[in-house]
Design an enzyme around this catalytic site. Structure first.
Site, PDB file in Angstrom:
ATOM      1  CG  ASP A  18     -23.635  14.973  37.848  1.00 27.16           C
ATOM      2  OD1 ASP A  18     -22.980  16.030  37.753  1.00 27.16           O
ATOM      3  OD2 ASP A  18     -23.200  13.938  38.379  1.00 27.16           O
TER       4      ASP A  18
ATOM      5  CG  PHE B  11     -18.103   9.502  38.023  1.00 31.46           C
ATOM      6  CD1 PHE B  11     -17.617   8.408  38.719  1.00 31.46           C
ATOM      7  CD2 PHE B  11     -17.762  10.769  38.468  1.00 31.46           C
ATOM      8  CE1 PHE B  11     -16.793   8.572  39.831  1.00 31.46           C
ATOM      9  CE2 PHE B  11     -16.944  10.949  39.570  1.00 31.46           C
ATOM     10  CZ  PHE B  11     -16.461   9.844  40.262  1.00 31.46           C
TER      11      PHE B  11
ATOM     12  CE  LYS C 171     -15.408  16.920  37.673  1.00 33.76           C
ATOM     13  NZ  LYS C 171     -14.116  16.596  38.289  1.00 33.76           N
TER      14      LYS C 171
END
Length: 470
Positions: A215, A130, A244
């Site tokens: 990532d 993702f 995040k």
């Protein structure tokens, strides 16, 4: 008068559905709903609230910056983004350059554009991966349910099985621009690759002259007990993307590039109005400095391992195992009842994320205390029992799941009883012996050592147990 949940349902687009809970306040790892009930937050805004809610360091940094200089765009220079770029490169331990964005998806879009500037167009990503929901990031995302409604998607992207070195080697050629991987697949259920997978990816990409992009939107900034999860493997990727937890609750993303990748963007080739916003960067500086000064990398490893061992030691037939690293953990269930378990835990005063039908994700603030972790462990058996009827007749529990672990491996979860009428959050807070969240005392751990940082960046103490490259 309409409730907050009803107002959401009447005014917000339905892409999220209507969440079952409205939160109005938070402090540390505890949140409060609109009825005044407290919960221990083991979701952390999906691994975002690294320092929890209303942490004094973040509040002070944001308040000071917004009262000084709020936004200047990319037409002018401000101190916070420059200092943050210098600090992130210092934590990486390598010279490079940084592009700031507003989210993980935007950071990955920047990496995607970098790969095109190599003169190649082929990209390799992984099934289950993702990387975001914008069109370019969605093309990289290996989850058909999210991507299929929006095809055709940009890019020449090949998806291979995550963790399979042979498949990766077969897919990467001299025409491949980049390989993008997550050190741990968070949205796919906290899936951890086999040992040596990232190192093999580094060798394969280097051999073909392709960029290796990691990532670390979910795994970075201390989440796994390292500044960047890949540092545990001792490798050096060409590009690292972050978001995040970096902003501690404020929107920020970052694309770190090293070596030749750092020189690919030229003036005018990419940009974003809000990227490098001084207020968000001030928050990020406070987050990183606090993680270092309070010894949170070591704390994350200790509390994460305590949770892992405690869950496994329950020997509950509905628990098939625990995977992940630090405070990014996936409780793997023997039946697809994660939503039922999450509801039972919410009723008990704990918020968790049913990230996949058979997996509950834990991504709490890095300042989660031992007492809060133990309170969760004490409440978990009853919640698992409550979810077990829903599991009946679906997937039988494996025989190995019913065997209790040795008693010596059980942490002191039962030593945190809830007082009569007290919420789990309040009971955990009362029992906790860790430093108050507002204090600046470091948590117990090895004496931190200093790293060399540029003159304009704050000095950050790093734990001596941090892996190479930090």
């Amino acid at each position: 008068m309409s409730t907050l949940v009803e107002r959401w349902a009447q005014s917000m687009m339905d892409n999220y559905g209507t969440p079952p809970l409205a939160l109005v306040a938070g402090s540390g790892a505890v949140v409060v709903d609109d009825a005044g009930r407290e919960y221990v937050d083991l979701v952390g805004g999906i691994a975002v609230n690294a320092l929890g809610h209303a942490h004094p360091a973040v509040v002070a940094a944001v308040s000071k910056q917004v009262a000084t200089l709020g936004h200047v765009s990319n037409l002018y220079i401000a101190e916070p983004p420059v200092a943050l770029a210098e600090l992130l490169l210092a934590l990486a331990g390598r010279p490079g350059r940084v592009f700031f964005a507003n989210s993980g998806a935007e950071a990955n879009e920047a990496a995607f554009k970098l790969s095109r500037l190599t003169g190649r167009s082929h990209v390799v990503a992984t099934r289950g991966g993702f990387h975001g929901r914008t069109m370019g990031a969605l093309a990289l995302t290996g989850q058909p349910a999210k991507a299929d409604p929006f095809r055709p998607l940009p890019g020449e992207v090949t998806h291979v099985d995550y963790g399979d070195v042979a498949s990766l080697e077969a897919a990467v050629t001299d025409a491949t621009a980049m390989v993008i991987l997550e050190p741990i697949q968070g949205e796919n259920g906290v899936v951890v690759p086999p040992a040596g997978y990232l190192a093999a990816a580094r060798r394969i990409t280097a051999r073909h002259g392709a960029l290796l992009v990691l990532d670390e939107v979910q795994t970075g900034v201390g989440r796994t007990g390292h500044w960047f999860a890949h540092q545990a493997d001792g490798i050096e990727p060409d590009v690292v993307t972050l978001a995040k937890g970096l902003g501690g609750g404020l929107p920020i993303g970052a694309c770190l590039a090293f070596g030749r990748a750092a020189e690919l963007l030229a003036p005018g080739s990419h940009g974003t109005t809000f990227g490098g916003n001084p207020v968000s960067c001030a928050a990020a500086l406070a987050v990183v400095s606090t993680i270092a000064s309070e010894g949170l990398l070591d704390h994350v490893k200790r509390v994460g391992e305590r949770l892992r061992r405690g869950i496994e030691a329950l020997g509950h037939p509905l628990v098939d195992g625990v995977r992940g690293a630090g405070l990014l953990l996936g409780v793997v269930l023997a039946a697809p009842v994660s939503k039922v378990l999450a509801e039972a835990l919410r009723e008990a005063g704990f918020l968790v994320n049913p990230v996949q039908p058979g997996v509950v994700r834990l991504a709490p603030p890095l300042i989660l205390t031992v007492a809060q972790a133990d309170a969760f462990l004490a409440a978990l058996p009853a919640a698992l029992d409550a979810a077990s009827p829903a599991a009946a007749g679906t997937v039988p529990a494996p025989a190995s799941a019913s065997a209790p672990a040795p008693a010596a491996s059980v942490p002191a979860a039962a030593s945190v009883p809830a007082a009569a009428g007290a919420s789990p959050a309040a009971a955990a807070s009362a029992a906790d012996s860790a430093p108050d969240l507002g204090e600046k005392r470091p948590l117990q751990g090895p004496e931190p050592t200093k790293i060399s940082t540029p003159p304009t960046a704050p000095t950050v103490a790093m734990s001596s147990t941090t892996e190479a490259g930090a």
